[in-house]
Scaffold this motif. Structure first.
Motif, PDB file in Angstrom:
ATOM      1  N   THR A 286      26.384 -12.094  42.140  1.00 57.09           N
ATOM      2  CA  THR A 286      24.920 -12.283  41.942  1.00 57.09           C
ATOM      3  C   THR A 286      24.389 -12.378  40.570  1.00 57.09           C
ATOM      4  O   THR A 286      24.702 -11.296  39.630  1.00 57.09           O
ATOM      5  CB  THR A 286      24.130 -11.151  42.644  1.00 57.09           C
ATOM      6  OG1 THR A 286      24.502 -11.293  44.127  1.00 57.09           O
ATOM      7  CG2 THR A 286      22.442 -11.174  42.857  1.00 57.09           C
ATOM      8  N   PHE A 287      23.215 -13.062  40.143  1.00 58.47           N
ATOM      9  CA  PHE A 287      22.727 -12.898  38.690  1.00 58.47           C
ATOM     10  C   PHE A 287      21.847 -12.029  38.803  1.00 58.47           C
ATOM     11  O   PHE A 287      20.876 -12.042  39.539  1.00 58.47           O
ATOM     12  CB  PHE A 287      22.143 -14.422  38.390  1.00 58.47           C
ATOM     13  CG  PHE A 287      23.214 -15.394  37.939  1.00 58.47           C
ATOM     14  CD1 PHE A 287      23.568 -15.165  36.660  1.00 58.47           C
ATOM     15  CD2 PHE A 287      23.600 -16.360  38.809  1.00 58.47           C
ATOM     16  CE1 PHE A 287      24.712 -16.172  36.053  1.00 58.47           C
ATOM     17  CE2 PHE A 287      24.386 -17.334  38.196  1.00 58.47           C
ATOM     18  CZ  PHE A 287      24.902 -17.319  37.021  1.00 58.47           C
ATOM     19  N   THR A 288      21.903 -11.208  37.803  1.00 61.75           N
ATOM     20  CA  THR A 288      21.108  -9.927  37.691  1.00 61.75           C
ATOM     21  C   THR A 288      20.488  -9.855  36.429  1.00 61.75           C
ATOM     22  O   THR A 288      20.960 -10.128  35.238  1.00 61.75           O
ATOM     23  CB  THR A 288      21.757  -8.678  37.737  1.00 61.75           C
ATOM     24  OG1 THR A 288      22.439  -8.593  39.223  1.00 61.75           O
ATOM     25  CG2 THR A 288      20.884  -7.455  37.919  1.00 61.75           C
ATOM     26  N   SER A 289      19.148  -9.561  36.115  1.00 62.08           N
ATOM     27  CA  SER A 289      18.257  -9.569  35.078  1.00 62.08           C
ATOM     28  C   SER A 289      18.902  -8.542  33.861  1.00 62.08           C
ATOM     29  O   SER A 289      19.499  -7.528  34.040  1.00 62.08           O
ATOM     30  CB  SER A 289      16.993  -9.043  35.358  1.00 62.08           C
ATOM     31  OG  SER A 289      16.146  -8.753  34.135  1.00 62.08           O
ATOM     32  N   THR A 290      19.016  -9.159  32.765  1.00 63.96           N
ATOM     33  CA  THR A 290      19.554  -8.186  31.482  1.00 63.96           C
ATOM     34  C   THR A 290      18.298  -7.794  30.901  1.00 63.96           C
ATOM     35  O   THR A 290      18.334  -6.964  29.929  1.00 63.96           O
ATOM     36  CB  THR A 290      20.152  -9.330  30.526  1.00 63.96           C
ATOM     37  OG1 THR A 290      19.245 -10.225  30.052  1.00 63.96           O
ATOM     38  CG2 THR A 290      21.415  -9.901  31.108  1.00 63.96           C
ATOM     39  N   GLY A 291      17.096  -8.036  31.248  1.00 63.01           N
ATOM     40  CA  GLY A 291      15.778  -7.528  30.646  1.00 63.01           C
ATOM     41  C   GLY A 291      14.636  -8.306  31.214  1.00 63.01           C
ATOM     42  O   GLY A 291      14.682  -9.348  31.907  1.00 63.01           O
ATOM     43  N   ASN A 292      13.392  -8.016  30.810  1.00 63.32           N
ATOM     44  CA  ASN A 292      12.203  -8.731  31.223  1.00 63.32           C
ATOM     45  C   ASN A 292      12.023 -10.201  30.574  1.00 63.32           C
ATOM     46  O   ASN A 292      12.574 -10.202  29.293  1.00 63.32           O
ATOM     47  CB  ASN A 292      10.919  -7.850  30.684  1.00 63.32           C
ATOM     48  CG  ASN A 292      10.975  -6.573  31.713  1.00 63.32           C
ATOM     49  OD1 ASN A 292      11.243  -6.626  33.106  1.00 63.32           O
ATOM     50  ND2 ASN A 292      10.345  -5.489  31.296  1.00 63.32           N
ATOM     51  N   PRO A 293      11.513 -10.948  31.042  1.00 60.32           N
ATOM     52  CA  PRO A 293      11.090 -12.260  30.247  1.00 60.32           C
ATOM     53  C   PRO A 293      10.428 -11.893  28.910  1.00 60.32           C
ATOM     54  O   PRO A 293       9.479 -10.982  29.136  1.00 60.32           O
ATOM     55  CB  PRO A 293      10.144 -13.128  31.257  1.00 60.32           C
ATOM     56  CG  PRO A 293      10.592 -12.607  32.567  1.00 60.32           C
ATOM     57  CD  PRO A 293      10.758 -10.925  32.091  1.00 60.32           C
ATOM     58  N   VAL A 294      10.921 -12.691  27.781  1.00 62.57           N
ATOM     59  CA  VAL A 294      10.316 -12.449  26.646  1.00 62.57           C
ATOM     60  C   VAL A 294       9.641 -13.701  26.028  1.00 62.57           C
ATOM     61  O   VAL A 294      10.204 -14.664  26.433  1.00 62.57           O
ATOM     62  CB  VAL A 294      11.141 -11.805  25.610  1.00 62.57           C
ATOM     63  CG1 VAL A 294      11.459 -10.421  26.284  1.00 62.57           C
ATOM     64  CG2 VAL A 294      12.393 -12.489  25.408  1.00 62.57           C
ATOM     65  N   GLN A 295       8.823 -13.441  25.168  1.00 57.67           N
ATOM     66  CA  GLN A 295       8.205 -14.611  24.392  1.00 57.67           C
ATOM     67  C   GLN A 295       8.951 -15.107  23.389  1.00 57.67           C
ATOM     68  O   GLN A 295       9.796 -13.956  22.836  1.00 57.67           O
ATOM     69  CB  GLN A 295       6.648 -14.259  23.743  1.00 57.67           C
ATOM     70  CG  GLN A 295       5.996 -15.443  22.986  1.00 57.67           C
ATOM     71  CD  GLN A 295       4.828 -14.834  22.280  1.00 57.67           C
ATOM     72  OE1 GLN A 295       4.516 -13.789  22.442  1.00 57.67           O
ATOM     73  NE2 GLN A 295       4.316 -15.892  21.354  1.00 57.67           N
ATOM     74  N   LEU A 296       9.329 -16.456  23.118  1.00 59.53           N
ATOM     75  CA  LEU A 296      10.346 -16.762  22.055  1.00 59.53           C
ATOM     76  C   LEU A 296       9.599 -16.424  20.628  1.00 59.53           C
ATOM     77  O   LEU A 296       8.751 -17.193  20.126  1.00 59.53           O
ATOM     78  CB  LEU A 296      10.596 -18.144  22.181  1.00 59.53           C
ATOM     79  CG  LEU A 296      11.698 -18.868  21.377  1.00 59.53           C
ATOM     80  CD1 LEU A 296      12.882 -17.992  21.659  1.00 59.53           C
ATOM     81  CD2 LEU A 296      11.600 -20.247  21.844  1.00 59.53           C
ATOM     82  N   LYS A 297      10.379 -15.574  19.978  1.00 65.26           N
ATOM     83  CA  LYS A 297       9.812 -15.221  18.710  1.00 65.26           C
ATOM     84  C   LYS A 297      10.908 -15.473  17.657  1.00 65.26           C
ATOM     85  O   LYS A 297      11.854 -14.744  17.825  1.00 65.26           O
ATOM     86  CB  LYS A 297       9.371 -13.745  18.327  1.00 65.26           C
ATOM     87  CG  LYS A 297       7.957 -13.458  19.334  1.00 65.26           C
ATOM     88  CD  LYS A 297       7.533 -12.222  19.181  1.00 65.26           C
ATOM     89  CE  LYS A 297       6.246 -11.742  20.030  1.00 65.26           C
ATOM     90  NZ  LYS A 297       5.597 -10.723  19.909  1.00 65.26           N
ATOM     91  N   LEU A 298      11.054 -16.192  16.710  1.00 64.88           N
ATOM     92  CA  LEU A 298      12.121 -16.554  15.957  1.00 64.88           C
ATOM     93  C   LEU A 298      12.134 -15.823  14.833  1.00 64.88           C
ATOM     94  O   LEU A 298      11.155 -15.359  14.097  1.00 64.88           O
ATOM     95  CB  LEU A 298      11.743 -18.023  15.361  1.00 64.88           C
ATOM     96  CG  LEU A 298      11.800 -19.165  16.544  1.00 64.88           C
ATOM     97  CD1 LEU A 298      11.567 -20.441  15.861  1.00 64.88           C
ATOM     98  CD2 LEU A 298      12.838 -19.041  17.675  1.00 64.88           C
ATOM     99  N   SER A 299      13.375 -15.468  14.296  1.00 67.18           N
ATOM    100  CA  SER A 299      13.412 -14.534  13.089  1.00 67.18           C
ATOM    101  C   SER A 299      13.495 -15.441  11.923  1.00 67.18           C
ATOM    102  O   SER A 299      13.933 -16.305  11.829  1.00 67.18           O
ATOM    103  CB  SER A 299      14.739 -13.535  13.286  1.00 67.18           C
ATOM    104  OG  SER A 299      15.047 -12.915  12.206  1.00 67.18           O
ATOM    105  N   ASN A 300      13.034 -14.674  10.711  1.00 74.85           N
ATOM    106  CA  ASN A 300      13.015 -15.633   9.592  1.00 74.85           C
ATOM    107  C   ASN A 300      14.429 -15.084   8.618  1.00 74.85           C
ATOM    108  O   ASN A 300      14.304 -15.130   7.379  1.00 74.85           O
ATOM    109  CB  ASN A 300      11.581 -15.059   8.720  1.00 74.85           C
ATOM    110  CG  ASN A 300      11.555 -13.768   8.554  1.00 74.85           C
ATOM    111  OD1 ASN A 300      12.355 -12.931   8.663  1.00 74.85           O
ATOM    112  ND2 ASN A 300      10.328 -13.514   7.979  1.00 74.85           N
ATOM    113  N   LYS A 301      15.186 -14.101   9.247  1.00 71.35           N
ATOM    114  CA  LYS A 301      16.427 -13.790   8.538  1.00 71.35           C
ATOM    115  C   LYS A 301      17.640 -13.676   9.397  1.00 71.35           C
ATOM    116  O   LYS A 301      17.501 -13.789  10.588  1.00 71.35           O
ATOM    117  CB  LYS A 301      16.252 -12.584   7.901  1.00 71.35           C
ATOM    118  CG  LYS A 301      15.965 -11.452   8.916  1.00 71.35           C
ATOM    119  CD  LYS A 301      15.730 -10.099   8.090  1.00 71.35           C
ATOM    120  CE  LYS A 301      15.524  -8.800   8.978  1.00 71.35           C
ATOM    121  NZ  LYS A 301      15.437  -7.821   8.210  1.00 71.35           N
ATOM    122  N   LYS A 302      18.747 -13.804   8.890  1.00 70.63           N
ATOM    123  CA  LYS A 302      20.016 -13.819   9.726  1.00 70.63           C
ATOM    124  C   LYS A 302      20.227 -12.551  10.161  1.00 70.63           C
ATOM    125  O   LYS A 302      19.931 -11.504   9.630  1.00 70.63           O
ATOM    126  CB  LYS A 302      21.377 -14.391   8.736  1.00 70.63           C
ATOM    127  CG  LYS A 302      22.604 -14.573   9.417  1.00 70.63           C
ATOM    128  CD  LYS A 302      23.627 -15.021   8.615  1.00 70.63           C
ATOM    129  CE  LYS A 302      24.852 -15.531   9.048  1.00 70.63           C
ATOM    130  NZ  LYS A 302      25.836 -16.192   8.268  1.00 70.63           N
TER     131      LYS A 302
END
Length: 201
Positions: free
Chosen positions: A129-145
């Protein structure tokens, strides 16, 4: 009369049994096809081990051509054909004692929806069964590696550590946040590339 009713009843029971067996066989065949279908593989070679990202789609991307504006509860359950992306992360330990890895997403060049309006949601397959790894999150892009190698311009959505060789199945979903003011048009697409990076210890 009673004999005729008995024959009809027995016929119905036999019919139901045959129908049930056909349904079970069909489900098994579909599951076998998915998990045994030829998969495309992207490999990251690490010192002392490696990580593979494998998938059955044409690319390592979630590609949604019918963009929906929905709430989190609906988004977490959406199962339309192009609404999710299934992939497998395989970790092989050779000389390493363990591997830390992270799964990240970044907008593909074909993505047309502003990232601030996109929600992403990741699930992991556990006991069938597919189980959540966490809540849905807004896509926020990082500015660094990141420390494990996720590129600038991407977002890490899951991190894990393992001290043994494993293969783990994941499912990624995305949608337009219904609390945003964005109204998608008919040509809008959500296209997110999925990558895995890691470090051996």
């Amino acid at each position: 009369m009673d004999n005729e009713k008995g024959k009809v009843s027995k016929g119905l029971v036999v019919g139901l049994i045959i129908t049930s067996l056909m349904v079970i066989s069909l489900v098994g065949a579909v599951s076998y096809f998915y998990y045994n279908a030829p998969k495309k593989v992207q490999e990251k070679v690490l010192e002392g081990g490696n990580i593979n990202l494998s998938y059955s789609d044409d690319s390592n991307s979630l590609n949604i051509t019918t963009v929906q504006v929905i709430d989190d509860i609906s988004g977490m359950k959406i199962n339309k054909a192009d609404s999710y992306f299934d992939f497998t992360v395989s970790v092989s330990l050779d000389e390493a004692t363990g591997i830390d890895y992270e799964i990240s997403v970044k907008p593909n060049k074909d993505n047309t929806v502003p990232t601030k309006n996109i929600k992403v949601y990741l699930e992991k397959l556990k006991s069938g069964t597919f189980t959540s790894t966490g809540n849905p999150v807004q896509l926020k892009l990082s500015n660094k590696k990141s420390k494990l190698g996720a590129e600038s311009g991407s977002m890490v959505i899951y991190s894990n550590s393992t001290k043994k060789s494993v293969s783990e199945n994941y499912r990624l979903r995305a949608w337009v946040d219904n609390t945003s003011l964005y109204v998608p048009n008919m040509t809008d697409k959500i296209v997110l590339d999925v990558e895995v990076h890691g470090k051996a210890s």
